[in-house]
Design a protein around this motif. Structure first.
Motif, PDB file in Angstrom:
ATOM      1  N   UNK A 254     -12.244  -8.010   6.374  1.00 29.24           N
ATOM      2  CA  UNK A 254     -11.276  -6.912   6.493  1.00 29.24           C
ATOM      3  C   UNK A 254      -9.863  -7.370   6.154  1.00 29.24           C
ATOM      4  N   UNK A 255      -9.453  -8.482   6.754  1.00 28.23           N
ATOM      5  CA  UNK A 255      -8.078  -8.944   6.553  1.00 28.23           C
ATOM      6  C   UNK A 255      -7.850  -9.411   5.118  1.00 28.23           C
ATOM      7  N   UNK A 256      -8.808 -10.124   4.552  1.00 30.38           N
ATOM      8  CA  UNK A 256      -8.652 -10.615   3.178  1.00 30.38           C
ATOM      9  C   UNK A 256      -8.549  -9.453   2.191  1.00 30.38           C
ATOM     10  N   UNK A 257      -9.393  -8.453   2.360  1.00 36.80           N
ATOM     11  CA  UNK A 257      -9.392  -7.337   1.408  1.00 36.80           C
ATOM     12  C   UNK A 257      -8.174  -6.435   1.608  1.00 36.80           C
ATOM     13  N   UNK A 258      -7.721  -6.318   2.841  1.00 39.66           N
ATOM     14  CA  UNK A 258      -6.493  -5.545   3.071  1.00 39.66           C
ATOM     15  C   UNK A 258      -5.298  -6.261   2.439  1.00 39.66           C
ATOM     16  N   UNK A 259      -5.260  -7.588   2.533  1.00 42.85           N
ATOM     17  CA  UNK A 259      -4.163  -8.350   1.929  1.00 42.85           C
ATOM     18  C   UNK A 259      -4.197  -8.286   0.409  1.00 42.85           C
ATOM     19  N   UNK A 260      -5.398  -8.134  -0.147  1.00 41.83           N
ATOM     20  CA  UNK A 260      -5.523  -8.041  -1.604  1.00 41.83           C
ATOM     21  C   UNK A 260      -5.137  -6.665  -2.134  1.00 41.83           C
ATOM     22  N   UNK A 261      -5.139  -5.661  -1.267  1.00 44.41           N
ATOM     23  CA  UNK A 261      -4.840  -4.293  -1.696  1.00 44.41           C
ATOM     24  C   UNK A 261      -3.364  -4.196  -2.071  1.00 44.41           C
ATOM     25  N   UNK A 263      -1.808  -1.286  -2.773  1.00 47.32           N
ATOM     26  CA  UNK A 263      -1.333   0.092  -2.630  1.00 47.32           C
ATOM     27  C   UNK A 263      -0.777   0.396  -1.251  1.00 47.32           C
ATOM     28  N   UNK A 264      -0.547  -0.636  -0.443  1.00 47.52           N
ATOM     29  CA  UNK A 264       0.077  -0.412   0.854  1.00 47.52           C
ATOM     30  C   UNK A 264      -0.881  -0.102   1.985  1.00 47.52           C
ATOM     31  N   UNK A 265      -2.177  -0.314   1.779  1.00 48.65           N
ATOM     32  CA  UNK A 265      -3.137  -0.089   2.861  1.00 48.65           C
ATOM     33  C   UNK A 265      -2.938  -1.137   3.946  1.00 48.65           C
ATOM     34  N   UNK A 294      -3.538   4.623   5.298  1.00 49.65           N
ATOM     35  CA  UNK A 294      -2.973   4.708   3.943  1.00 49.65           C
ATOM     36  C   UNK A 294      -2.602   6.157   3.667  1.00 49.65           C
ATOM     37  N   UNK A 295      -1.737   6.370   2.702  1.00 45.53           N
ATOM     38  CA  UNK A 295      -1.305   7.715   2.346  1.00 45.53           C
ATOM     39  C   UNK A 295      -2.289   8.488   1.495  1.00 45.53           C
ATOM     40  N   UNK A 300      -8.496   4.886   1.569  1.00 45.40           N
ATOM     41  CA  UNK A 300      -9.089   4.512   2.851  1.00 45.40           C
ATOM     42  C   UNK A 300     -10.612   4.496   2.748  1.00 45.40           C
ATOM     43  N   UNK A 301     -11.153   5.548   2.169  1.00 45.88           N
ATOM     44  CA  UNK A 301     -12.612   5.660   2.056  1.00 45.88           C
ATOM     45  C   UNK A 301     -13.193   4.515   1.237  1.00 45.88           C
ATOM     46  N   UNK A 302     -12.575   4.206   0.099  1.00 46.75           N
ATOM     47  CA  UNK A 302     -13.086   3.137  -0.760  1.00 46.75           C
ATOM     48  C   UNK A 302     -13.027   1.788  -0.061  1.00 46.75           C
ATOM     49  N   UNK A 303     -11.940   1.529   0.672  1.00 45.64           N
ATOM     50  CA  UNK A 303     -11.790   0.266   1.398  1.00 45.64           C
ATOM     51  C   UNK A 303     -12.900   0.121   2.437  1.00 45.64           C
ATOM     52  N   UNK A 304     -13.100   1.164   3.229  1.00 44.16           N
ATOM     53  CA  UNK A 304     -14.109   1.104   4.287  1.00 44.16           C
ATOM     54  C   UNK A 304     -15.514   0.929   3.712  1.00 44.16           C
ATOM     55  N   UNK A 305     -15.835   1.673   2.670  1.00 46.38           N
ATOM     56  CA  UNK A 305     -17.166   1.578   2.079  1.00 46.38           C
ATOM     57  C   UNK A 305     -17.426   0.185   1.524  1.00 46.38           C
ATOM     58  N   UNK A 306     -16.432  -0.394   0.865  1.00 45.01           N
ATOM     59  CA  UNK A 306     -16.592  -1.733   0.301  1.00 45.01           C
ATOM     60  C   UNK A 306     -16.793  -2.765   1.402  1.00 45.01           C
ATOM     61  N   UNK A 307     -15.965  -2.698   2.441  1.00 48.99           N
ATOM     62  CA  UNK A 307     -16.075  -3.669   3.524  1.00 48.99           C
ATOM     63  C   UNK A 307     -17.396  -3.527   4.274  1.00 48.99           C
ATOM     64  N   UNK A 308     -17.819  -2.293   4.496  1.00 49.43           N
ATOM     65  CA  UNK A 308     -19.043  -2.086   5.269  1.00 49.43           C
ATOM     66  C   UNK A 308     -20.281  -2.552   4.507  1.00 49.43           C
TER      67      UNK A 308
END
Length: 414
Positions: A254-261, A263-265, A294-295, A300-308
């Motif tokens: 979660x943290x690694x992929x959020x840091x890679x985003x 777009x401000x997620x 995120x705005x 948000x949906x794409x991030x969650x689906x990828x991580x899950x």
């Protein structure tokens, strides 16, 4: 731009009213605690009610405990321009969150009424009964009741940490009996909320005002990893079904992929429960929270689906299982472009530095934003600190926000 008092003329009034409201629920540690319907909350609402009457507003409550101070309009057919914020706080919170929006609205209404008399359209100052969800697991109770998105039925079975039910607390405060008007409103033209930023952007960029374009969407989850308890000394690493080791790997994803985003997620894991929670026993079960914002709902949906998807792979590698429970899915809410443009015009004319921005925190404006045209305006927060006794905004910034509100209310209602 209308004639206004100088900044210096407002400073004492802003500071005094901030301290005045902070005295209701003040603690020795310097924080403020006003929880929905508790004694400090009741005292604060009564004090605001008296202040409303003193400055020429007509105060009234609704049956949820929202408090309104009305400045009647000359046009009997006109809809209401509503402004204010929430009176409740988190436990041990700061003196500006919510309170500043109420204080600013009181000052603006007093000035406009004294200087220009009754407006064409009615203006109402609102002290919303609840936003934080600090006493009961229910947020936006005040704005939600006004807009009709919250109902009395939703409070059934809710209780605070001391076992006091929502219904009992409401009735002990004098509400919920039908003695006051029903909370739902159908006469609002717009809602304007002035608030501290609770972030660092304005301060770091040297801007005095933030005009919010969107309030971010939020998803919140409880994620439970199930493995097998066993002896910490006799179980080889390769044979373990360690729920804690799995949870650590999932959080790392979660943290690694959020840091890679780019777009401000933002993603936050802020709570964890471990079973059996013993130092020399391999964890059988770990539950942790996940907050994603995120705005853009699609981001948000794409991030969650990828991580899950990655979660399933990791859990299989560890011999554990993962259960995901989504309990909040709030879409992003756009603020009204017309109200934002009106605020921009005022700021440009006055030469006040400002910027358009999104809000990463939730506010009553996101509830009103799907109900009527809504503007959310920010002033800087020193160090971005909030929900803390260290919460602070410079008086000059508070004054600029009040002056903007005065101008905007005059433009909309006069």
């Amino acid at each position: 731009m209308i004639e206004q008092p100088k900044l210096s003329a407002l400073s004492g009034q802003v500071e005094n009213l901030i301290e005045w409201l902070a005295s209701y629920g003040a603690s020795e540690a310097g924080g403020v605690t006003r929880l929905l319907y508790d004694p400090s909350w009741r005292s604060a609402q009564r004090a605001i009610e008296s202040r409303m009457a003193e400055i020429g507003l007509l105060p009234r409550y609704d049956d949820a405990g929202n408090l309104f101070g009305r400045m009647a309009g000359r046009d009997p057919e006109a809809r209401v321009v509503l402004t204010g914020s929430h009176v409740d706080t988190v436990t041990g919170g700061g003196k500006y969150d919510g309170a500043y929006g109420i204080v600013a609205a009181l000052i603006a209404a007093e000035y406009l009424l004294a200087r220009y008399g009754p407006p064409l359209k009615p203006i109402e100052v609102v002290s919303l009964c609840e936003e934080e969800g600090s006493r009961f697991p229910m947020t936006y109770w005040g704005s939600g009741r006004i807009t009709g998105v919250k109902s009395r039925e939703e409070t059934a079975g809710l209780a605070d940490a001391n076992g006091v039910t929502f219904e009992r607390a409401m009735r002990e405060a004098g509400f919920g009996f039908g003695r006051h008007p029903a909370p739902e409103r159908s006469d609002l033209e717009c809602f304007i909320e002035l608030h501290i930023e609770q972030g660092q952007i304005l301060e770091r960029e040297g801007q005095s005002i933030g005009i919010v374009s969107h309030i971010v969407g939020q998803r919140r989850y409880d994620i439970t990893v199930t493995g097998e308890s066993n002896h910490a000394g006799t179980t080889p690493m390769r044979w373990r079904r360690d729920a804690m080791s799995t949870a650590a790997a999932l959080i790392s994803v979660l943290m690694n992929r959020a840091n890679e985003d780019g777009a401000g997620l933002v993603a936050t894991v802020g709570r964890m429960e471990v079973k059996p929670n013993v130092g020399n026993v391999i964890a059988r079960e770990v539950t942790f929270s996940l907050d994603v914002r995120h705005g853009d709902a699609a981001v948000i949906r794409a991030f969650c689906e990828e991580c899950f998807r990655a979660f399933d792979v990791i859990a299989a590698e560890h011999g554990t299982s993962v259960a995901i429970r989504k309990w909040m899915d709030e879409p992003p809410v756009a603020m009204d472009e017309g109200l934002g443009s009106a605020a921009e015009d005022i700021l440009r004319t006055a030469g006040i530095p400002y910027r358009s921005m999104t809000s990463g925190a939730g506010h009553d404006s996101q509830v009103f934003g799907t109900f009527c045209p809504t503007a959310l305006l920010f002033v800087p927060s020193r160090g971005g600190l909030s929900h803390s006794p260290a919460e602070f905004t410079e008086t000059e910034d508070l004054e600029r926000g009040v002056k903007l509100l005065i101008d905007l209310l005059h433009k909309l209602a006069y």
